[in-house]
Design an enzyme around this catalytic site. Structure first.
Site, mmCIF file in Angstrom:
data_model
loop_
_atom_site.group_PDB
_atom_site.id
_atom_site.type_symbol
_atom_site.label_atom_id
_atom_site.label_comp_id
_atom_site.label_asym_id
_atom_site.label_seq_id
_atom_site.Cartn_x
_atom_site.Cartn_y
_atom_site.Cartn_z
ATOM 1 N N GLU A 1 0.920 -0.614 -5.151
ATOM 2 C CA GLU A 1 -0.039 0.469 -5.386
ATOM 3 C C GLU A 1 0.794 1.746 -5.491
ATOM 4 O O GLU A 1 1.111 2.386 -4.486
ATOM 5 C CB GLU A 1 -1.044 0.586 -4.244
ATOM 6 C CG GLU A 1 -2.118 1.628 -4.526
ATOM 7 C CD GLU A 1 -2.556 2.412 -3.304
ATOM 8 O OE1 GLU A 1 -3.609 3.065 -3.385
ATOM 9 O OE2 GLU A 1 -1.856 2.404 -2.286
ATOM 10 N N ASP B 1 0.824 -1.205 0.000
ATOM 11 C CA ASP B 1 0.000 0.000 0.000
ATOM 12 C C ASP B 1 0.864 1.264 0.000
ATOM 13 O O ASP B 1 1.936 1.301 0.596
ATOM 14 C CB ASP B 1 -0.889 -0.015 1.247
ATOM 15 C CG ASP B 1 -1.854 1.145 1.298
ATOM 16 O OD1 ASP B 1 -2.745 1.190 0.448
ATOM 17 O OD2 ASP B 1 -1.698 2.012 2.182
#
Length: 853
Positions: free
Chosen positions: A575, A522
């Site tokens: 990401e 993330d």
């Protein structure tokens, strides 16, 4: 990941909300002292330690009351410890061990023994008093080496014994053939010198106001952590760090217990607090293991299920009570104690792991269903989810699930993206073994498991990682670099060896201990740039004068290289929302930017997601002005290895659910939704779809109630509309998996050709996908609400007949039913630069897939 409020839940007394009450207290290490602030839990069940209650050596050798005045009492046994002459020694009569009863809580420490009693200790002399400074540091929890003061040590004339047992009335040393009462030195310290020639295999008999317990002395043991572990920790190269730090149940020097270890290099001292000592850590100080910054203590008799924390004495002398950064199990939030854990799960996914190691993910089907476990079916545990989730995902044909963060987090509203327990699956849904059971069930159903992993930042909760030992430790020492400007959290110090080791080992831990098949990392962009969300003057350039965070780059490269080396078949996914060069390039291949690749296997294509959603949100009459937003992705489609994500971030915070982004009435919204999914599944790259979007849920997702499953209730009047979209997703995955042209050459530019990319007036897109043998699939999308008859498209000449294999306008999916059921003949009419073409009817707001017959 979007901005979320920081975790602000208060610290709670550990064990307060634990299902079934606190863990039972092991009989062999009942509290060294009762609690100060509340009565003991006398009614709690006791958990005997295996193989001790029945062991001859473990039987209590208590002397009769009349003979228990502190005498050293040798027996005639040949293996009894050698002692100097002891006059009037009373023989010891063994007794059965007393039932372990938690002692009562006195208002003040036990008084010092009277002079008359002290004079009756025949054969035991007082130990030399501790240096006042050493004694003060020990009692304050600021001593670096309590084992040097406590335990048994040879001295002139015998062996000195000393123990710290607050609230005890008396403490005796017992060994085979002797028992001797120690002198009360005040403040819970008991000591004495026995006339022995060597240290015996001894235990302590601790007498409280209404109980007497025989226990092992924790301070007679050598360190329970090996030299190799310590070397790797100092080097920052311990790839199995979870086996060296934290709470590790074990048998050490023949005694069952738990080794506690923690990294706290700035601490003056560290002590263990837990339900086994009623959260008063005075009697359980840990020793420092040199320059490593690691503190260690082996506590006999402590086993699985015990609650604990570390009480750290900061550099300024104040105390802080912290959860274990390496805890493998935690209490259910908002309680936050760590729990001693041993796994008993027996894996049954050997076939899956063997196949995974042989499969090349870039040349395999990869269709992902993103799930927030706590809200997918609210109220279900890991084991209950294992009965429903694998069957649901398999029925829809997804190859993988991606689980939003499962690591422990205090605030549910963060969705798991503000982690405090990096090594513990959240206890909200069960135990770590329960989570393993879910992963195992998914694997046996043929479903891969990815988890979201969050090494970018952590919350500021004062019982977790923030200023863990009184100074910045896991976070950067520079406040300007430590605080994340968007999320009110703290950023890791990737330049610190031990912090990088903590995170790299954590990535390996999830893959090896939980058989996770992939990590979606993330907020990578926030890690890579020093100026991320910072204005001029709020950041300092790196040593090259640039804005790249060189420490974060090195960390990500090391993490990826380590995971791929140790875990065959595992995939890492970034990401990353910028144009950073080489996110999915090998770490040893240097690009034009001068950096080696980050080493990820896949990257979320955030550009495709934003552009395509912008296009489909427009009214069809206006789409011709935004035609390039659907074609631009092919300019850079092969610069990285991409995943096309329609994730949780796109259906929350006012962004609306996917179907609700679409213009028009309800029929047109669903038609746009279906056409978009057909375009997405055919586009180069893997695909990911968040839960609820597979059946066109109209409301935004909420972690409080999850997907609107009632939309699929047959009694609901519009159930067929939602069921039709779900049926389409099932068929998309089925045709996708069976068609290598859609996945075999995702990273090869030769696997794609435009047929019609400029028909902006028609809102039409058409392209070919090819497999390794050159077999094609033709995908055509019509994003206008009109039927386009006799639409000619150029095709490869060698195929005479083409057949529809999927049409999102099919009546089964809720469409208008404009389909071609018969094979379509290729004609020798030149079109789109090809000598042959076919004539098709394009349904309104639909995507059609055709293959040669």
């Amino acid at each position: 990941m979007t901005a979320r409020p920081p975790s602000s839940r208060p610290s709670r007394e550990p064990g307060a909300d634990r299902p079934g009450g606190p863990a039972p207290v092991p009989a062999t290490f009942l509290p060294a002292f009762p609690p100060r602030a509340r009565p003991p839990r006398a009614a709690e069940p006791e958990a005997p330690v295996p193989d001790q209650a029945s062991s001859p050596e473990s039987a209590s050798e208590s002397a009769p009351e009349a003979a228990r005045g502190g005498d050293v009492a040798p027996e005639a046994a040949p293996d009894a410890p050698e002692a100097a002459d002891v006059p009037d020694a009373a023989p010891v009569t063994p007794e059965a061990p007393a039932a372990p009863v938690a002692p009562a809580a006195p208002e003040a420490p036990a008084p010092a023994p009277s002079a008359a009693r002290a004079t009756t200790r025949r054969g035991v002399r007082p130990a030399d008093p501790l240096d006042a400074g050493e004694r003060g540091r020990l009692l304050h929890g600021a001593h670096h080496d309590p084992h040097a003061l406590l335990g048994a040590h040879p001295v002139p004339g015998g062996v000195a014994f000393r123990t710290l047992r607050p609230y005890a009335r008396a403490v005796s040393v017992t060994a085979k053939g002797l028992r001797a009462e120690l002198y009360d030195e005040g403040d819970g310290l008991f000591g004495g010198v026995l006339p022995l020639k060597e240290i015996p295999d001894y235990r302590l008999v601790v007498t409280y106001e209404d109980a007497e317990l025989e226990v092992h002395d924790p301070y007679r043991f050598l360190p329970a952590i090996g030299e190799l572990d310590m070397h790797l920790i100092r080097e920052g190269r311990h790839e199995e760090l979870w086996r060296a730090l934290g709470a590790q149940p074990m048998t050490h020097e023949g005694v069952i217990g738990t080794r506690f270890t923690v990294w706290a290099p700035n601490a003056q001292g560290v002590r263990v607090a837990g339900d086994f000592n009623y959260w008063d850590a005075t009697g359980s100080p840990m020793r420092s293991l040199g320059s490593s910054g690691v503190w260690e203590l082996f506590l006999p008799g402590i086993g699985e299920g015990a609650l604990y924390k570390f009480q750290i004495t900061r550099p300024d002398g104040s105390h802080t009570l912290r959860a274990d950064p390496m805890a493998r199990r935690t209490e259910v939030p908002p309680a936050n104690a760590s729990i001693v854990h041993t796994s008993h799960h027996r894996w049954r996914d050997e076939e899956w792991l063997a196949r995974r190691a042989e499969r090349h993910v870039h040349e395999s089907p990869f269709s992902v269903y993103e799930v927030h476990l706590a809200s997918w079916r609210p109220g279900l545990t890991y084991r209950q989810l294992a009965e429903q989730l694998p069957a649901y995902v398999k029925d829809l044909g997804f190859t993988h699930v991606e689980l939003m963060p499962v690591a422990e987090h205090p605030f549910g509203g963060s969705w798991g993206y503000q982690v405090t327990g990096f090594y513990a699956p959240t206890a909200r849904l069960g135990t770590p073994d329960d989570f393993k059971y879910l992963v195992d069930a998914l694997h046996r159903a043929g479903i891969g498991v990815l988890v979201d992993w969050v090494p970018a930042h952590f919350p500021k909760d004062d019982w977790a990682l923030a200023e863990f030992d009184g100074r910045p430790l896991y976070e950067h020492a520079d406040p300007a670099r430590a605080t994340h400007p968007d999320w009110g959290t703290l950023e890791f110090d990737y330049g610190r060896t031990e912090v990088r080791n903590f995170l790299v080992a954590n990535a390996v831990y999830w893959c090896e201990e939980f058989h996770i098949d992939g990590l979606r990392v993330d907020a990578v962009a926030s890690m890579l740039y020093l100026d991320y969300s910072r204005e001029d003057g709020q950041w300092t350039p790196n040593e090259r004068g640039g804005r790249e965070n060189l420490d974060a780059v090195a960390f990500l490269q090391e993490m990826n290289a380590t995971v791929y080396r140790r875990c065959p078949g595992v995939i890492t996914v970034a990401e990353e929302s910028t144009a950073w060069d080489g996110v999915t390039r090998a770490t040893h291949h240097v690009g034009v930017s001068g950096f080696g690749g980050l080493g990820f296997g896949l990257k979320w294509n955030m550009g495709w997601m934003h552009d395509s959603l912008e296009y489909v949100s427009k009214e069809p009459v206006h789409r011709k002005y935004h035609h390039g937003e659907m074609t631009f992705s092919m300019v850079y489609a092969y610069s990285e290895n991409y995943v096309l994500p329609i994730s949780h971030d796109e259906v929350v915070h006012g962004k609306r659910a996917l179907v609700s982004k679409m213009p028009g009435d309800w029929w047109q919204q669903r038609a746009n939704h279906r056409a978009y999914l057909g375009f997405m599944w055919a586009h180069p790259g893997k695909q990911l779809l968040f839960m609820g979007q597979e059946f066109a849920q109209g409301a935004e997702w909420s972690e409080g109630h999850g997907p609107d499953w009632w939309l699929l209730d047959p009694s609901y009047s519009a159930e067929a509309d939602h069921r039709g979209v779900r049926d389409l997703v099932r068929d998309l995955n089925a045709v996708y998996t069976a068609t290598p042209a859609l996945w075999q050459r995702d990273t090869d530019p030769g696997g794609f050709e435009w047929v019609e990319g400029d028909a902006s007036e028609d809102n039409v897109f058409a392209f070919l996908r090819f497999d390794a043998d050159g077999s094609p699939l033709l995908a055509v999308s019509n994003f206008s609400p009109v039927v386009r008859h006799a639409y000619r498209l150029g095709v490869p000449a060698r195929h005479a007949l083409w057949q529809e294999v999927l049409n999102t306008d099919d009546g089964r999916y809720g469409g208008s039913g404009v389909t071609d059921t018969e094979p379509i003949k290729s004609e020798p009419t030149r079109r789109h630069g090809r000598p042959s073409s076919i004539v098709v009817t394009l349904p309104p707001l639909a995507t059609v897939w055709l293959r040669p017959v």
